[in-house]
Write a protein that holds these residues in place. Structure first.
Motif, PDB file in Angstrom:
ATOM      1  N   MET A  38      49.890  49.890  28.321  1.00 13.35           N
ATOM      2  CA  MET A  38      48.897  50.619  29.110  1.00 13.35           C
ATOM      3  C   MET A  38      48.010  51.506  28.240  1.00 13.35           C
ATOM      4  SD  MET A  38      49.412  49.135  31.844  1.00 13.35           S
ATOM      5  CE  MET A  38      48.026  49.920  32.599  1.00 13.35           C
ATOM      6  N   ALA A  39      48.516  51.930  27.086  1.00  8.70           N
ATOM      7  CA  ALA A  39      47.701  52.746  26.172  1.00  8.70           C
ATOM      8  C   ALA A  39      46.463  51.978  25.712  1.00  8.70           C
ATOM      9  CB  ALA A  39      48.539  53.201  24.980  1.00  8.70           C
ATOM     10  N   ALA A  40      46.531  50.652  25.700  1.00  8.10           N
ATOM     11  CA  ALA A  40      45.365  49.836  25.332  1.00  8.10           C
ATOM     12  C   ALA A  40      44.223  50.005  26.328  1.00  8.10           C
ATOM     13  CB  ALA A  40      45.773  48.365  25.232  1.00  8.10           C
ATOM     14  N   LEU A  41      44.513  50.570  27.498  1.00  7.10           N
ATOM     15  CA  LEU A  41      43.499  50.755  28.539  1.00  7.10           C
ATOM     16  C   LEU A  41      43.125  52.227  28.735  1.00  7.10           C
ATOM     17  CD1 LEU A  41      45.010  48.246  31.119  1.00  7.10           C
ATOM     18  CD2 LEU A  41      43.113  47.836  29.535  1.00  7.10           C
ATOM     19  N   ASN A  42      43.541  53.099  27.824  1.00  3.42           N
ATOM     20  CA  ASN A  42      43.275  54.533  27.980  1.00  3.42           C
ATOM     21  C   ASN A  42      41.793  54.872  28.029  1.00  3.42           C
ATOM     22  OD1 ASN A  42      45.943  55.241  28.206  1.00  3.42           O
ATOM     23  ND2 ASN A  42      46.138  55.957  26.097  1.00  3.42           N
ATOM     24  N   MET A  96      40.942  49.848  45.712  1.00  4.88           N
ATOM     25  CA  MET A  96      42.033  50.491  44.977  1.00  4.88           C
ATOM     26  C   MET A  96      42.735  49.406  44.181  1.00  4.88           C
ATOM     27  SD  MET A  96      43.834  53.248  44.380  1.00  4.88           S
ATOM     28  CE  MET A  96      43.599  54.423  45.681  1.00  4.88           C
ATOM     29  N   ALA A  97      43.193  49.754  42.981  1.00  6.31           N
ATOM     30  CA  ALA A  97      43.926  48.792  42.163  1.00  6.31           C
ATOM     31  C   ALA A  97      44.981  49.518  41.342  1.00  6.31           C
ATOM     32  CB  ALA A  97      42.980  48.039  41.237  1.00  6.31           C
ATOM     33  N   VAL A  98      46.018  48.804  41.001  1.00 10.64           N
ATOM     34  CA  VAL A  98      47.068  49.298  40.111  1.00 10.64           C
ATOM     35  C   VAL A  98      47.279  48.240  39.033  1.00 10.64           C
ATOM     36  CG1 VAL A  98      49.491  49.971  39.905  1.00 10.64           C
ATOM     37  CG2 VAL A  98      48.194  50.617  41.949  1.00 10.64           C
ATOM     38  N   ILE A  99      47.240  48.690  37.787  1.00  9.10           N
ATOM     39  CA  ILE A  99      47.509  47.807  36.644  1.00  9.10           C
ATOM     40  C   ILE A  99      48.820  48.259  36.027  1.00  9.10           C
ATOM     41  CG2 ILE A  99      46.694  46.928  34.432  1.00  9.10           C
ATOM     42  CD1 ILE A  99      43.872  47.872  35.271  1.00  9.10           C
ATOM     43  N   ARG A 111      47.124  44.456  40.832  1.00  8.54           N
ATOM     44  CA  ARG A 111      47.156  44.360  42.295  1.00  8.54           C
ATOM     45  C   ARG A 111      45.997  45.175  42.826  1.00  8.54           C
ATOM     46  NH1 ARG A 111      49.424  41.678  46.461  1.00  8.54           N
ATOM     47  NH2 ARG A 111      49.782  42.946  48.274  1.00  8.54           N
ATOM     48  N   SER A 112      45.211  44.568  43.735  1.00 12.11           N
ATOM     49  CA  SER A 112      44.054  45.288  44.275  1.00 12.11           C
ATOM     50  C   SER A 112      43.995  45.174  45.792  1.00 12.11           C
ATOM     51  CB  SER A 112      42.759  44.755  43.654  1.00 12.11           C
ATOM     52  OG  SER A 112      42.495  43.443  44.122  1.00 12.11           O
ATOM     53  N   TRP A 113      43.287  46.147  46.361  1.00 11.79           N
ATOM     54  CA  TRP A 113      43.041  46.205  47.802  1.00 11.79           C
ATOM     55  C   TRP A 113      41.561  46.509  47.994  1.00 11.79           C
ATOM     56  CZ3 TRP A 113      46.997  48.324  45.142  1.00 11.79           C
ATOM     57  CH2 TRP A 113      48.298  47.982  45.520  1.00 11.79           C
ATOM     58  N   PRO A 122      45.055  37.609  37.964  1.00 12.42           N
ATOM     59  CA  PRO A 122      45.178  37.553  36.507  1.00 12.42           C
ATOM     60  C   PRO A 122      44.335  38.653  35.865  1.00 12.42           C
ATOM     61  CG  PRO A 122      44.742  35.373  37.409  1.00 12.42           C
ATOM     62  CD  PRO A 122      44.557  36.354  38.535  1.00 12.42           C
ATOM     63  N   PHE A 123      44.919  39.310  34.873  1.00 13.72           N
ATOM     64  CA  PHE A 123      44.261  40.425  34.180  1.00 13.72           C
ATOM     65  C   PHE A 123      44.669  40.380  32.725  1.00 13.72           C
ATOM     66  CE2 PHE A 123      44.066  44.636  32.388  1.00 13.72           C
ATOM     67  CZ  PHE A 123      42.929  45.207  32.931  1.00 13.72           C
ATOM     68  N   GLU A 124      43.720  40.660  31.831  1.00  9.26           N
ATOM     69  CA  GLU A 124      44.066  40.773  30.421  1.00  9.26           C
ATOM     70  C   GLU A 124      43.208  41.841  29.762  1.00  9.26           C
ATOM     71  OE1 GLU A 124      41.998  37.550  27.734  1.00  9.26           O
ATOM     72  OE2 GLU A 124      42.754  36.569  29.554  1.00  9.26           O
ATOM     73  N   SER A 125      43.809  42.534  28.834  1.00 12.97           N
ATOM     74  CA  SER A 125      43.102  43.497  28.006  1.00 12.97           C
ATOM     75  C   SER A 125      42.397  42.715  26.901  1.00 12.97           C
ATOM     76  CB  SER A 125      44.110  44.483  27.409  1.00 12.97           C
ATOM     77  OG  SER A 125      43.471  45.357  26.509  1.00 12.97           O
ATOM     78  N   THR A 126      41.184  43.138  26.548  1.00 13.22           N
ATOM     79  CA  THR A 126      40.446  42.521  25.453  1.00 13.22           C
ATOM     80  C   THR A 126      40.178  43.611  24.408  1.00 13.22           C
ATOM     81  OG1 THR A 126      38.296  42.973  26.476  1.00 13.22           O
ATOM     82  CG2 THR A 126      39.358  40.857  27.022  1.00 13.22           C
ATOM     83  N   PRO A 127      39.753  43.243  23.208  1.00 17.02           N
ATOM     84  CA  PRO A 127      39.521  44.268  22.184  1.00 17.02           C
ATOM     85  C   PRO A 127      38.516  45.346  22.597  1.00 17.02           C
ATOM     86  CG  PRO A 127      39.576  42.104  21.177  1.00 17.02           C
ATOM     87  CD  PRO A 127      39.607  41.887  22.665  1.00 17.02           C
TER      88      PRO A 127
END
Length: 192
Positions: A38-42, A96-99, A111-113, A122-127
């Protein structure tokens, strides 16, 4: 079997699971690998505002889009709320979403609403941001690609149907406008 013997047997049986549980440290703040993923998305954390242009059969519609993003559970998940506002200030869109990171699969879970619907996508972190997608009918999907750098969040969504060129359906350009303690801030304290 006498009461003291039955008590001793019951205590011995109960001690095995309690001992096993005592050896597993509590994970109230998630696991180290969840927090690291999750730190990759800070770079998403904070308050964001800007413009979103949605394109459809009736033409393009421009709204003011806001996002607020923050960590919970010790940084092992991200919570996101998006709101779109019409020119008159009324809310036209709210999501609303939770990753999170799933240690068992080694992948992000998203997960989203929104609009009366919910789902896992499907979700992925990119550089330089992230990408995600959602189904949009038979053989169709909407793929979102976001670049989040230097206080700017640029996200584009394309409607993709097999055998046809992708069609852009949304473009969002946001600027980070500040920090937020949301959603973890303001938790109910345990009291006296």
């Amino acid at each position: 079997m006498s009461f003291p013997v039955r008590f001793a047997v019951a205590a011995a049986l109960l001690a095995v699971p309690l001992t096993a549980v005592a050896q597993v440290p509590p994970q109230a703040a998630g696991t180290p690998s969840q927090r690291a993923a999750m730190a990759a998305l800070n770079q998403l954390d904070g308050l964001w505002r800007g413009e979103a242009v949605m394109s459809g059969p009736a033409g393009a519609v421009t709204i003011t889009q806001t996002e607020r993003v923050g960590p919970m559970l010790g940084g092992s998940i991200k919570v996101i709320e998006g709101r779109g506002y019409n020119a008159d200030g009324t809310t036209s869109f709210n999501a609303m979403a939770v990753i999170s990171w799933d240690d068992s699969t080694g992948r992000y879970a998203f997960r989203s609403w929104a609009n009366g619907r919910s789902g896992d996508h499907p979700f992925e972190s990119t550089p330089d941001g992230f990408r995600w997608e959602l189904p949009a009918g038979p053989n169709a999907r909407v793929e979102y690609v976001a670049v989040v750098q230097d206080g700017r969040w640029h996200e584009v969504g394309h409607y993709i149907v097999e055998g046809q060129p992708p069609r852009q359906v949304i473009e969002m350009n946001l600027t980070r406008i500040g920090d937020s303690t949301w959603p973890a801030g303001g938790a109910v304290d345990p009291g006296d």
